[in-house]
Design a protein around this motif. Structure first.
Motif, PDB file in Angstrom:
ATOM      1  N   VAL A   1       9.514   2.746   3.215  1.00  0.00           N
ATOM      2  CA  VAL A   1       9.350   1.281   3.000  1.00  0.00           C
ATOM      3  C   VAL A   1       9.044   0.925   4.348  1.00  0.00           C
ATOM      4  CG1 VAL A   1       9.083  -0.967   1.691  1.00  0.00           C
ATOM      5  CG2 VAL A   1       9.543   1.679   0.677  1.00  0.00           C
TER       6      VAL A   1
ATOM      7  N   ASP B   1       2.915  13.145   5.577  1.00  0.00           N
ATOM      8  CA  ASP B   1       2.178  14.245   4.582  1.00  0.00           C
ATOM      9  C   ASP B   1       2.600  15.574   4.291  1.00  0.00           C
ATOM     10  OD1 ASP B   1       0.320  12.036   3.369  1.00  0.00           O
ATOM     11  OD2 ASP B   1      -1.275  12.069   4.719  1.00  0.00           O
TER      12      ASP B   1
ATOM     13  N   LEU C   1       7.695   0.927  -5.941  1.00  0.00           N
ATOM     14  CA  LEU C   1       8.112   0.006  -5.317  1.00  0.00           C
ATOM     15  C   LEU C   1       8.323  -1.249  -6.764  1.00  0.00           C
ATOM     16  CD1 LEU C   1       9.978  -1.414  -2.832  1.00  0.00           C
ATOM     17  CD2 LEU C   1       7.721  -2.570  -2.601  1.00  0.00           C
TER      18      LEU C   1
ATOM     19  N   LYS D   1       5.669  15.986   2.263  1.00  0.00           N
ATOM     20  CA  LYS D   1       5.610  14.806   0.797  1.00  0.00           C
ATOM     21  C   LYS D   1       6.568  14.128   1.114  1.00  0.00           C
ATOM     22  CE  LYS D   1       3.183  18.729  -1.491  1.00  0.00           C
ATOM     23  NZ  LYS D   1       2.172  19.289  -2.178  1.00  0.00           N
ATOM     24  N   ILE D   2       6.489  13.110   2.122  1.00  0.00           N
ATOM     25  CA  ILE D   2       7.335  12.104   2.240  1.00  0.00           C
ATOM     26  C   ILE D   2       6.426  10.778   1.692  1.00  0.00           C
ATOM     27  CG2 ILE D   2       8.535  10.427   3.332  1.00  0.00           C
ATOM     28  CD1 ILE D   2       9.812  12.867   4.640  1.00  0.00           C
ATOM     29  N   GLN D   3       6.556  10.408   0.218  1.00  0.00           N
ATOM     30  CA  GLN D   3       5.074   9.145   0.013  1.00  0.00           C
ATOM     31  C   GLN D   3       5.797   7.711   1.065  1.00  0.00           C
ATOM     32  OE1 GLN D   3       6.271   7.747  -3.680  1.00  0.00           O
ATOM     33  NE2 GLN D   3       3.708   7.414  -3.949  1.00  0.00           N
ATOM     34  N   MET D   4       5.177   7.648   1.680  1.00  0.00           N
ATOM     35  CA  MET D   4       4.075   6.028   2.370  1.00  0.00           C
ATOM     36  C   MET D   4       4.481   4.614   1.742  1.00  0.00           C
ATOM     37  SD  MET D   4       2.805   7.425   5.665  1.00  0.00           S
ATOM     38  CE  MET D   4       2.041   8.379   5.307  1.00  0.00           C
ATOM     39  N   ILE D   5       4.974   3.967   1.992  1.00  0.00           N
ATOM     40  CA  ILE D   5       4.999   2.430   1.528  1.00  0.00           C
ATOM     41  C   ILE D   5       4.620   1.593   2.621  1.00  0.00           C
ATOM     42  CG2 ILE D   5       5.782   0.756  -0.952  1.00  0.00           C
ATOM     43  CD1 ILE D   5       7.447   3.235  -1.482  1.00  0.00           C
ATOM     44  N   VAL D   6       3.651   0.803   2.310  1.00  0.00           N
ATOM     45  CA  VAL D   6       3.227   0.220   3.667  1.00  0.00           C
ATOM     46  C   VAL D   6       3.480  -1.227   2.937  1.00  0.00           C
ATOM     47  CG1 VAL D   6       1.715  -0.430   5.441  1.00  0.00           C
ATOM     48  CG2 VAL D   6       2.084   1.603   4.485  1.00  0.00           C
ATOM     49  N   LEU D   7       4.568  -2.498   3.818  1.00  0.00           N
ATOM     50  CA  LEU D   7       4.507  -3.762   2.756  1.00  0.00           C
ATOM     51  C   LEU D   7       4.229  -4.145   4.114  1.00  0.00           C
ATOM     52  CD1 LEU D   7       5.581  -5.074  -0.051  1.00  0.00           C
ATOM     53  CD2 LEU D   7       8.142  -4.801   0.926  1.00  0.00           C
TER      54      LEU D   7
ATOM     55  N   LYS E   1       1.437   9.930  10.117  1.00  0.00           N
ATOM     56  CA  LYS E   1       1.267  10.179   8.915  1.00  0.00           C
ATOM     57  C   LYS E   1       1.121  11.425   8.511  1.00  0.00           C
ATOM     58  CE  LYS E   1      -1.485   5.850   8.047  1.00  0.00           C
ATOM     59  NZ  LYS E   1      -2.128   4.728   7.993  1.00  0.00           N
TER      60      LYS E   1
ATOM     61  N   MET F   1      13.758  -5.089  -5.878  1.00  0.00           N
ATOM     62  CA  MET F   1      11.814  -4.315  -5.991  1.00  0.00           C
ATOM     63  C   MET F   1      12.381  -2.502  -6.801  1.00  0.00           C
ATOM     64  SD  MET F   1       9.639  -6.425  -3.388  1.00  0.00           S
ATOM     65  CE  MET F   1       8.138  -5.796  -4.122  1.00  0.00           C
ATOM     66  N   LEU F   2      13.048  -2.030  -6.492  1.00  0.00           N
ATOM     67  CA  LEU F   2      13.246  -0.251  -5.308  1.00  0.00           C
ATOM     68  C   LEU F   2      13.868   0.267  -7.466  1.00  0.00           C
ATOM     69  CD1 LEU F   2      13.635   1.061  -2.887  1.00  0.00           C
ATOM     70  CD2 LEU F   2      11.479   0.935  -4.158  1.00  0.00           C
TER      71      LEU F   2
ATOM     72  N   LYS G   1      10.727   8.611   0.044  1.00  0.00           N
ATOM     73  CA  LYS G   1      10.157   7.626  -0.063  1.00  0.00           C
ATOM     74  C   LYS G   1      10.397   6.687   2.007  1.00  0.00           C
ATOM     75  CE  LYS G   1       8.916   6.779  -5.226  1.00  0.00           C
ATOM     76  NZ  LYS G   1       9.119   5.916  -5.607  1.00  0.00           N
TER      77      LYS G   1
ATOM     78  N   HIS H   1      13.440  -1.521  -9.762  1.00  0.00           N
ATOM     79  CA  HIS H   1      12.653  -2.009 -11.328  1.00  0.00           C
ATOM     80  C   HIS H   1      12.795  -1.351 -12.665  1.00  0.00           C
ATOM     81  CE1 HIS H   1       9.930   0.927  -9.399  1.00  0.00           C
ATOM     82  NE2 HIS H   1      10.408   1.496 -11.090  1.00  0.00           N
TER      83      HIS H   1
ATOM     84  N   ASN I   1       0.761  -1.565   0.140  1.00  0.00           N
ATOM     85  CA  ASN I   1      -0.356  -0.445   0.287  1.00  0.00           C
ATOM     86  C   ASN I   1       0.458   1.225   0.196  1.00  0.00           C
ATOM     87  OD1 ASN I   1      -1.852  -1.451   0.336  1.00  0.00           O
ATOM     88  ND2 ASN I   1      -2.403  -1.168   2.869  1.00  0.00           N
TER      89      ASN I   1
ATOM     90  N   ASN J   1       0.882   6.055  -0.125  1.00  0.00           N
ATOM     91  CA  ASN J   1      -0.598   6.857  -0.279  1.00  0.00           C
ATOM     92  C   ASN J   1       0.722   8.132  -1.659  1.00  0.00           C
ATOM     93  OD1 ASN J   1       2.225   8.041   0.463  1.00  0.00           O
ATOM     94  ND2 ASN J   1       0.919   9.228   1.626  1.00  0.00           N
TER      95      ASN J   1
END
Lengths: 191, 105
Positions: free
Chosen positions: B67, B80, A127, B83-89, B76, B102-103, B65, B105, A112, A114
């Protein structure tokens, strides 16, 4: 002692403009100081008068209590009236807010994420780079539709006794005639 | 672009830490120079405020970003506004080397 910290108010999107300017021959003659309109006040005005939500629903969207929301809204109207009557410029800035961002899910790596830069739409997973990304709207959808509504009825949590809520008297001060415990306000969740 | 990954150890074989504020190490990966930097988390045993302190540490490295397995409610809104993106794995078995792959890619 320092005062209690204000809770962060949730604002969906920043306004598309930075403010308003008056025009006419009298502009700028005496009142040149602009009115500082806060982001939270903009959001309160948008929810209440543009989207036509009740104060109670709008307060839940912004993550503040209903009385706090009403205070923000009252301040918003006061500032607009001031700028109109005195012919002042409105500058939209500041306030104790955060912008809620949209969440997405990647079908390939099951992560997930944002979108902090809301101007740019998400096309690929940050990712794994897969393009199978879906917007998650479940959380927001429930928030949008299910709103708890407060009724003008006090009830007893023990026996279920109900009576009309007297204006200006807290339900806690009312005592159930059967169980001798304080009453609660009746709320229903509408989905 | 720099990406922070929460890690349980300080090698590429360590797994992704499911907590953000109290992870053992932060891995800062630079996609341009392909370099990694392991930063031990000073707020690991802090009684409170580990999350915001971690945000400060990560933000000072100009990360775009992050992870991690989970982000707390205090974090959060902070991320926000930065402006740092959150990636929940939600995969605690994933190794740091696999995530970096993966990064790329």
């Amino acid at each position: 002692m320092s005062p209690r910290l204000k809770t962060l108010r949730k604002v969906l999107n920043p306004p598309i403009i930075k403010g308003f300017k008056p025009y006419g021959p009298e502009v700028g003659k005496n009142n040149t100081e602009p009115v500082f309109f806060l982001f939270e006040e903009y959001e309160a005005l948008r929810l209440c008068d543009y989207d036509m939500f009740t104060h109670h629903q709008a307060s839940e969207f912004m993550g503040v209590s209903r009385p706090t929301f009403t205070r923000i809204y009252a301040s918003a109207r006061q500032k607009i009236a001031k700028s109109m009557v005195e012919g002042r410029q409105i500058t939209i800035e500041g306030g104790k807010v955060y912008f809620d961002s949209d969440w997405y899910k990647c079908e390939k790596c099951k992560s997930n994420f944002n979108n902090p830069e809301r101007e740019k739409p998400i096309t690929a997973c940050p990712l794994c780079g897969s393009e199978e990304v879906k917007s998650i709207e479940i959380e927001n959808a429930i928030d949008d539709k299910c709103v708890s509504e407060t009724k003008n009825i006090c009830f007893c949590p023990e026996c279920g006794f109900e009576q009309n809520h007297p204006q200006g008297v807290p339900c806690k001060m009312q005592i159930c005639p059967k169980c001798n415990i304080s009453l609660h306000r009746k709320t229903t969740v509408i989905c | 672009m720099k990406i922070a990954i929460t890690s349980t150890g300080n090698s590429h074989d360590s797994t992704l830490d499911q907590r953000f504020g109290r992870c053992n190490f932060f891995v800062v990966y630079d996609t341009e120079s392909k370099s990694t930097e392991f930063i031990p988390n000073p707020g690991l045993n802090a009684e409170e405020g580990a999350g915001p302190a971690s945000v400060q540490l990560v933000a000072s490295r100009n990360v775009n970003k992050i992870v991690s397995g989970e982000f707390g409610i205090k974090i959060k809104p902070l991320l926000d506004s930065l402006k740092i993106q959150m990636i929940v794995l939600k995969d605690s078995e994933k190794k740091i080397s696999e995530i970096i792959e993966m990064l790329n890619h």
